[in-house]
Design an enzyme around this catalytic site. Structure first.
Site, mmCIF file in Angstrom:
data_model
loop_
_atom_site.group_PDB
_atom_site.id
_atom_site.type_symbol
_atom_site.label_atom_id
_atom_site.label_comp_id
_atom_site.label_asym_id
_atom_site.label_seq_id
_atom_site.Cartn_x
_atom_site.Cartn_y
_atom_site.Cartn_z
ATOM 1 N N HIS A 166 37.755 28.500 33.726
ATOM 2 C CA HIS A 166 38.925 28.608 34.383
ATOM 3 C C HIS A 166 38.828 29.162 35.887
ATOM 4 C CE1 HIS A 166 39.170 33.305 33.946
ATOM 5 N NE2 HIS A 166 39.879 33.150 34.856
ATOM 6 N N ASP B 246 35.570 29.544 27.639
ATOM 7 C CA ASP B 246 35.619 29.691 28.992
ATOM 8 C C ASP B 246 34.195 29.935 29.591
ATOM 9 O OD1 ASP B 246 36.914 30.102 31.396
ATOM 10 O OD2 ASP B 246 37.642 31.932 30.759
ATOM 11 N N GLN C 10 41.466 41.140 37.808
ATOM 12 C CA GLN C 10 41.735 39.706 38.350
ATOM 13 C C GLN C 10 40.778 39.627 39.602
ATOM 14 O OE1 GLN C 10 45.633 39.010 40.086
ATOM 15 N NE2 GLN C 10 44.947 37.413 41.045
ATOM 16 N N GLY C 11 40.037 38.513 39.546
ATOM 17 C CA GLY C 11 38.968 38.516 40.531
ATOM 18 C C GLY C 11 37.727 38.639 40.064
ATOM 19 N N ASP C 12 37.593 39.466 38.916
ATOM 20 C CA ASP C 12 35.969 39.636 38.262
ATOM 21 C C ASP C 12 35.737 38.496 37.495
ATOM 22 O OD1 ASP C 12 35.864 42.249 39.281
ATOM 23 O OD2 ASP C 12 37.237 43.018 38.031
ATOM 24 N N SER C 13 36.840 37.674 36.953
ATOM 25 C CA SER C 13 36.605 36.438 36.005
ATOM 26 C C SER C 13 35.606 35.630 36.626
ATOM 27 C CB SER C 13 37.647 35.348 36.271
ATOM 28 O OG SER C 13 38.847 35.898 35.647
HETATM 29 C C1 4AZ Z 1 41.553 37.788 35.860
HETATM 30 O O1 4AZ Z 1 42.647 37.184 35.890
HETATM 31 C C2 4AZ Z 1 41.368 38.840 34.639
HETATM 32 N N1 4AZ Z 1 41.287 43.034 32.060
HETATM 33 C C3 4AZ Z 1 40.048 39.013 34.449
HETATM 34 C C4 4AZ Z 1 39.949 39.997 33.536
HETATM 35 C C5 4AZ Z 1 40.821 40.753 32.772
HETATM 36 C C6 4AZ Z 1 42.312 40.291 33.353
HETATM 37 C C7 4AZ Z 1 42.431 39.373 34.282
HETATM 38 C C8 4AZ Z 1 40.523 41.804 31.859
HETATM 39 O O2 4AZ Z 1 40.913 37.416 36.457
#
Ligand code: 4AZ
Length: 517
Positions: A77, A123, A215-218
């Protein structure tokens, strides 16, 4: 890209939960900014940590990891709507918006072919780098199964440059936090998309919340560290909000998805093999009417491929063909899989109309070409074959019936031209000039015999052919009173292909897939 998932989750799942964000804001972790509830990472332990940035920026929009051989592992993603030349990576990048780390361009993006944009199953994506960097450290990734490395409750470590609280800001340097592995059963309790976790994903976190990826760690790594050996077990994928109670972080399970990685990293060009019909003659058609054709390309090799530079040209009396459906350029074509491209062309006058589909694949520099041709005839004097009850007709096929010409609008079998009416499959397209006119009335069904003719017993283990079923090499079916065996690989790829085109005993295509017994 990361915004896409957070937005989607925010809209569908997070809206009633502002209380959770409030609770998290009370957490001491919020006082000094961290991943959520983490600490500054030790750069020596995260040399493989990789940031994904836009080609004109230093700001990390997703995490990733360097796995060696010029490949970077991340979440699908993060990159599924990007072009390779629009992104770059920084291997060993520790600072947010910094110039540290080894910056490399990306030449190819491979998305898992079963990546599900709705529940984020599978993913996972690989980035092939434009050059293989020197002096960088790869990470070992999990093989076999997750539970060979860890048990529920074991602490895993996740790192990233994502927000330090739900809706909060980014840190200045890489953050890490330890989160325990959560059983699939406990994680599924959260409902919604969480009910689908487990097969190709796992969860980590604590029931009371307060520590999590965000968010941003994805795309970034979650690892196990044992005796100084670091193994990456997962990829940050999603979660409802960040660090909320009972809403665990979800991670792609690398061991479960390892085949995808190996196919791309180790499936070199020597193992590439593709199969398609090089030259095919199609049924005649009428000048002024469209002719449709669907090409099937099979990846009969081991390595996944991506099909590039797909184009179609016309020659002879053909008009410029258009691609009406392209299912080949959109995603990775795995080994042992097929994809299809449909085209449509016409004819300017009577003669031979030809169309050629050309494409390249990422693994070689060869240009592959599949040719089709059909005779275009003027509507006067045009005489295709009579409609026949058992035949399968594809869109554009033309038959005669009752002195008229009829063209099939879509796939059909057993539907009579004279009964199809305004909304039916057959449309009248002209007068046939075929000598004696065949009867206008459809054939009268013979009265039911008290004793039906005895059909020969099919061999033991055989079954009636069912269109759309996925058949394997050696499968025996009966169809129209005859028995057929599905050919060996790679021809078996067609036994179950598009319902119509390879029905045993019907037309000619079936001979590519089946043997008459
Ligand atoms: C993100 O949006 C996201 N709590 C990644 C990990 C988590 C939530 C959002 C896990 O990239």
């Amino acid at each position: 890209m990361k915004n896409k998932i957070t937005m989607a989750l925010a809209m569908t799942l997070m809206s009633p939960c502002l209380f959770a964000a409030e609770t998290i804001n009370q957490n001491p972790a919020e006082v000094s900014p961290r991943i959520v509830g983490g600490v500054d990472a030790n750069p020596a332990e995260w040399k493989f940590y990789t940031q994904i940035v836009n080609s004109n920026s230093n700001r990390s929009f997703c995490g990733a990891s360097y796995i060696g051989d010029g490949f970077v592992l991340t979440a699908a993603h993060c990159v599924d709507t990007d072009a390779p030349n629009h992104i770059a990576v920084k291997i060993g990048g520790y600072r947010y918006n910094g110039t540290d780390g080894v910056r490399v361009n990306v030449s190819e993006i491979y998305i898992h072919p079963n990546f599900n944009t709705r529940n984020l199953a599978n993913d996972i994506a690989l980035l092939k780098l434009a050059s293989v960097p020197a002096g960088v450290t790869p990470v070992e990734i999990a093989d076999g199964s997750l539970y060979q490395y860890v048990s529920d409750g074991d602490l895993l470590t996740v790192a990233g440059l994502g927000r330090t609280s739900e809706g909060g800001s980014s840190p200045t340097v890489l953050q890490e936090v330890d989160v325990p592995l959560v059983s699939d059963a406990a994680c599924r309790q959260a409902g919604g998309s969480y009910t689908a976790v487990g097969d190709v994903s796992f969860c980590a976190g604590v029931p009371q919340g307060g520590i999590d990826s965000c968010q941003g760690d994805s795309g970034g790594p979650i690892v196990i560290n044992r005796g100084g050996v670091t193994t990456q077990l997962g990829i940050v994928s999603w979660g409802v909000g960040c660090a909320r109670p009972n809403k665990y972080g979800v991670y792609s399970d690398i061991a479960a998805l390892r085949q995808f990685v190996d196919g791309i990293v180790h499936g070199g060009s020597d193992k590439v093999h593709i199969t398609y019909k090089e030259n095919e003659v199609l049924a005649d058609f009428i000048v002024g009417e469209p002719k449709q054709h669907t090409f099937t390309i099979a990846n009969t090799g081991f390595a996944p491929i991506t099909i590039d530079r797909l184009s179609v040209t016309g020659s002879g009396v053909a008009t410029q063909p258009v691609i009406s459906n392209d299912r080949c350029s959109q995603s990775t074509l795995l080994g042992n899989d097929v994809c299809q491209v449909s085209i449509e062309f016409g004819a300017t006058k009577a003669g031979t109309a030809s169309a050629a589909l050309s494409f390249e694949i990422d693994k070689t520099t060869t240009v592959y070409t599949a040719n089709v041709s059909a005779t275009a005839k003027d509507s006067t004097g045009f005489c295709p074959t009579d409609w026949q009850d058992g035949n399968v007709y594809l869109p554009g096929d033309t038959v005669t019936w009752g002195g008229k010409l009829w063209r099939a609008k879509w796939w059909t079998q057993g539907e009579h031209p004279s009964t199809s009416g305004q909304w039916g499959v057959w449309e009248e397209v002209g007068i046939a000039d075929c000598g004696p006119v065949n009867p206008v009335e459809p054939p009268v069904q013979p009265p039911v015999e008290p004793e039906p003719p005895v059909t020969p017993e099919p061999p033991v283990g055989s079954d009636s052919y069912v269109a759309g079923t996925s058949y394997s090499a050696g499968d025996i079916v009966t169809n129209g009173g005859s028995t057929y065996e599905c050919k060996s690989w790679p021809y078996n790829l067609w036994c179950g292909a598009t319902p119509s085109a390879y029905e045993p005993g019907v037309g000619t295509n079936w001979q590519d897939a089946w043997i008459l017994r």
